[in-house]
Motif scaffolding. Sequence first.
Motif, PDB file in Angstrom:
ATOM      1  N   GLY A   1       0.873  -1.044   0.270  1.00 21.34           N
ATOM      2  CA  GLY A   1      -0.237   0.104   0.159  1.00 21.34           C
ATOM      3  C   GLY A   1       1.233   1.308  -0.171  1.00 21.34           C
ATOM      4  N   PHE A   2       1.925   0.870   0.254  1.00 22.89           N
ATOM      5  CA  PHE A   2       2.526   2.498  -0.311  1.00 22.89           C
ATOM      6  C   PHE A   2       2.742   2.860  -1.237  1.00 22.89           C
ATOM      7  N   ARG A   3       2.608   4.195  -1.454  1.00 22.06           N
ATOM      8  CA  ARG A   3       2.431   4.705  -2.953  1.00 22.06           C
ATOM      9  C   ARG A   3       3.504   5.466  -3.151  1.00 22.06           C
ATOM     10  N   TRP A   4       4.227   4.914  -4.286  1.00 15.58           N
ATOM     11  CA  TRP A   4       4.837   5.469  -5.800  1.00 15.58           C
ATOM     12  C   TRP A   4       4.082   6.577  -7.039  1.00 15.58           C
ATOM     13  N   GLY A   5       5.097   7.949  -7.190  1.00 21.24           N
ATOM     14  CA  GLY A   5       4.880   8.689  -7.892  1.00 21.24           C
ATOM     15  C   GLY A   5       5.434   9.283  -8.579  1.00 21.24           C
ATOM     16  N   VAL A   6       5.384  10.147  -9.600  1.00 19.70           N
ATOM     17  CA  VAL A   6       6.103  11.094  -9.666  1.00 19.70           C
ATOM     18  C   VAL A   6       5.498  12.496  -9.522  1.00 19.70           C
ATOM     19  N   SER A   7       5.827  13.854 -10.008  1.00 15.33           N
ATOM     20  CA  SER A   7       5.719  15.345  -9.525  1.00 15.33           C
ATOM     21  C   SER A   7       5.839  15.503 -11.018  1.00 15.33           C
ATOM     22  N   THR A   8       4.715  16.398 -10.403  1.00 13.01           N
ATOM     23  CA  THR A   8       5.124  17.643 -11.582  1.00 13.01           C
ATOM     24  C   THR A   8       4.748  18.793 -11.633  1.00 13.01           C
ATOM     25  N   ALA A   9       5.002  20.213 -12.225  1.00 15.90           N
ATOM     26  CA  ALA A   9       3.615  21.351 -11.982  1.00 15.90           C
ATOM     27  C   ALA A   9       3.511  21.783 -13.097  1.00 15.90           C
ATOM     28  N   ALA A  10       1.923  22.808 -13.083  1.00 15.63           N
ATOM     29  CA  ALA A  10       1.621  23.558 -14.132  1.00 15.63           C
ATOM     30  C   ALA A  10       2.677  24.405 -15.265  1.00 15.63           C
ATOM     31  N   TYR A  11       3.017  25.435 -14.424  1.00 14.08           N
ATOM     32  CA  TYR A  11       3.494  26.037 -15.327  1.00 14.08           C
ATOM     33  C   TYR A  11       5.181  25.172 -16.037  1.00 14.08           C
ATOM     34  N   GLN A  12       5.456  24.100 -15.140  1.00 14.97           N
ATOM     35  CA  GLN A  12       6.916  23.574 -15.872  1.00 14.97           C
ATOM     36  C   GLN A  12       6.855  22.864 -16.310  1.00 14.97           C
ATOM     37  N   ILE A  13       5.547  22.331 -16.913  1.00 15.50           N
ATOM     38  CA  ILE A  13       5.398  21.422 -17.609  1.00 15.50           C
ATOM     39  C   ILE A  13       3.874  22.114 -19.348  1.00 15.50           C
ATOM     40  N   GLU A  14       3.401  22.429 -18.856  1.00 22.29           N
ATOM     41  CA  GLU A  14       1.826  22.038 -19.636  1.00 22.29           C
ATOM     42  C   GLU A  14       2.458  23.414 -21.090  1.00 22.29           C
ATOM     43  N   GLY A  15       2.742  24.442 -21.110  1.00 26.60           N
ATOM     44  CA  GLY A  15       2.432  25.571 -21.886  1.00 26.60           C
ATOM     45  C   GLY A  15       1.584  25.958 -22.253  1.00 26.60           C
ATOM     46  N   ALA A  16       0.907  25.723 -24.026  1.00 32.91           N
ATOM     47  CA  ALA A  16      -0.142  25.961 -24.141  1.00 32.91           C
ATOM     48  C   ALA A  16      -0.381  27.744 -23.288  1.00 32.91           C
ATOM     49  N   VAL A  17      -0.204  28.733 -22.676  1.00 30.54           N
ATOM     50  CA  VAL A  17       0.053  29.466 -21.986  1.00 30.54           C
ATOM     51  C   VAL A  17      -1.349  30.762 -22.355  1.00 30.54           C
ATOM     52  N   HIS A  18      -1.898  30.657 -23.660  1.00 26.95           N
ATOM     53  CA  HIS A  18      -2.793  31.852 -24.338  1.00 26.95           C
ATOM     54  C   HIS A  18      -3.803  30.893 -24.663  1.00 26.95           C
ATOM     55  N   GLU A  19      -3.771  29.632 -24.410  1.00 30.37           N
ATOM     56  CA  GLU A  19      -4.868  28.633 -25.013  1.00 30.37           C
ATOM     57  C   GLU A  19      -6.108  28.410 -23.886  1.00 30.37           C
ATOM     58  N   ASP A  20      -7.967  28.362 -24.246  1.00 28.73           N
ATOM     59  CA  ASP A  20      -8.620  28.200 -23.609  1.00 28.73           C
ATOM     60  C   ASP A  20      -9.808  28.622 -22.387  1.00 28.73           C
ATOM     61  N   GLY A  21      -8.657  30.099 -22.515  1.00 28.42           N
ATOM     62  CA  GLY A  21      -8.668  31.360 -22.206  1.00 28.42           C
ATOM     63  C   GLY A  21      -7.908  31.613 -20.382  1.00 28.42           C
ATOM     64  N   ARG A  22      -6.824  30.909 -20.780  1.00 24.87           N
ATOM     65  CA  ARG A  22      -6.027  31.099 -19.851  1.00 24.87           C
ATOM     66  C   ARG A  22      -5.891  32.488 -20.005  1.00 24.87           C
ATOM     67  N   GLY A  23      -5.705  32.805 -18.485  1.00 20.03           N
ATOM     68  CA  GLY A  23      -4.913  34.064 -18.154  1.00 20.03           C
ATOM     69  C   GLY A  23      -3.126  34.498 -17.702  1.00 20.03           C
ATOM     70  N   PRO A  24      -2.936  35.872 -17.298  1.00 22.09           N
ATOM     71  CA  PRO A  24      -1.825  35.243 -17.619  1.00 22.09           C
ATOM     72  C   PRO A  24      -0.771  35.417 -16.118  1.00 22.09           C
ATOM     73  N   SER A  25      -0.247  34.893 -15.790  1.00 18.08           N
ATOM     74  CA  SER A  25       0.516  34.173 -14.348  1.00 18.08           C
ATOM     75  C   SER A  25       1.711  35.185 -13.943  1.00 18.08           C
ATOM     76  N   ILE A  26       2.230  35.176 -12.642  1.00 15.43           N
ATOM     77  CA  ILE A  26       3.166  35.984 -12.595  1.00 15.43           C
ATOM     78  C   ILE A  26       4.835  35.225 -13.103  1.00 15.43           C
ATOM     79  N   TRP A  27       4.473  33.980 -13.342  1.00 17.78           N
ATOM     80  CA  TRP A  27       5.845  33.517 -14.105  1.00 17.78           C
ATOM     81  C   TRP A  27       5.442  33.815 -15.451  1.00 17.78           C
ATOM     82  N   ASP A  28       4.430  33.971 -15.787  1.00 17.39           N
ATOM     83  CA  ASP A  28       4.318  34.217 -17.612  1.00 17.39           C
ATOM     84  C   ASP A  28       5.332  35.827 -17.609  1.00 17.39           C
ATOM     85  N   THR A  29       4.611  36.494 -16.734  1.00 10.78           N
ATOM     86  CA  THR A  29       5.269  38.178 -16.588  1.00 10.78           C
ATOM     87  C   THR A  29       7.113  38.248 -16.659  1.00 10.78           C
ATOM     88  N   PHE A  30       7.387  37.232 -15.883  1.00  9.84           N
ATOM     89  CA  PHE A  30       8.632  37.275 -14.691  1.00  9.84           C
ATOM     90  C   PHE A  30       9.953  36.234 -16.263  1.00  9.84           C
TER      91      PHE A  30
END
Length: 448
Positions: free
Chosen positions: A9-38
């Motif tokens: 039952g011990f859990r094994w997995g991987v981690s990611t984060a949205a801005y680090q992998i997703e791209g598509a920053v202008h798609e489907d109505g996404r607004g700008p984040s502080i990371w886009d600006t930076f």
Amino acid sequence: MVLPQFPAGFRWGVSTAAYQIEGAVHEDGRGPSIWDTFAHTEGRVKNGDTGDVACDHYHRWPEDVALMAELGIDTYRFSIAWPRIRPTGSGPANVAGLDFYDRLVDGLLERGIRPLPTLFHWDLPQALQDLGGWMNRETAFRFADYAAVTAARLGDRVKSWITLNEPIVHLSYGYAFGMHAPGEALMFDALPAAHHQLLAHGLTVPVLRAYGAEEILISNNCTPVRAASESAEDVAAAEIYDAFHNRLFNDPILLGTYPDLSAVGLPNNPVHVKPGDLDIISTRIDGLGVNYYNPTLIAAADAAATGLPFDFREIEGVVTTAFGWPVVPEGLTELLVGLKARYGDALPPITITENGCSTADEPGVDGAIHDVARIDYLYAHISALHEAMAAGVDVRGYLTWSLLDNFEWAEGYDQRFGLVRTDFETLKRTPKDSYHWFQSALIAQNKD
Ligand code: FCB
């Protein structure tokens, strides 16, 4: 290199984060984040890299989920981009943004992988930054609202949630030293940004429960702090650093109190902490997410010269990662045993929600990526984790950072943390040797 056996039952997995992998920053109505600006501000990110495309996970997620299924993991920690759900920080939810995570969650569940979303992994909507970001108390309430609309949509299938990722790193890099978005260098004046993140966390716990959450965690970056010598000055400086890095975020959540920072002239009852806040912040959680990379060696400093009451020293005599981070697996045992000693029964079960290393690996002539250093790193750290468990620490899972090479914040695409190589020209994914090693390790763990 065979790992010790972990409990069923011990859990094994991987981690990611949205801005680090997703791209598509202008798609489907996404607004700008502080990371886009930076990232789009000259000189902020190495090589002028941005997350505009990143790993293009937004479009390629089925391939990435297939890679996870093939790897044999049971848990995937990803983050939800707040600016996809609330493009302008408030107002109605952006349904197309929610649809994306809905598809991802279904895709994971179809493959038998538990979704473990993090609601905030540093990509604050720019519109909220324009109102002061985490320096503004109101942001905590906006966060709870965003959590509510997200959980209303996903809560029938998502039972485990992480509120925030590493508020200490967002505070220090983002608000105190200015190396990350939003790029403020407020030093100790940044402390309200710590409190408001904690308040956001606490306000959100009952919201998630109301939408059926069975397990709520926060992921704190924790480091065992070592003094550079036995001198009283170095030991005192190490205690101060420990209070800032570890206790500032663990104590309020687990004990309902802030550490005493009066040694550096900070008030024990600052005005930004309102009556009742600590009760909200210490609302019971089900687990502590621990992100571990390395210990920190601290010496006394001349505060008048550096502005800081501690000095960072290099840990000598150890291997370092491509990033220059010291590789100290036993630091993980030390950390976990130390948390148990400090918090006792107030410590909920732990999940390692990040641990991993960057390597400078390139494909060999055979096209394969022989990232031996990552295999050594994983083997040593997972073994060190097992030792902490043998010493009585309740740990329920281990998630490595990261599935894919991705946008490593201010380092851009220079630091590669993935089990899978991303070719940032073609976006082709190639599993590295460490991926195959982890896959065999998981088969061995699950053989009975
Ligand atoms: C952690 C972050 C994560 C990643 C790793 C290397 O501090 O949470 O996004 O960048 O470091």
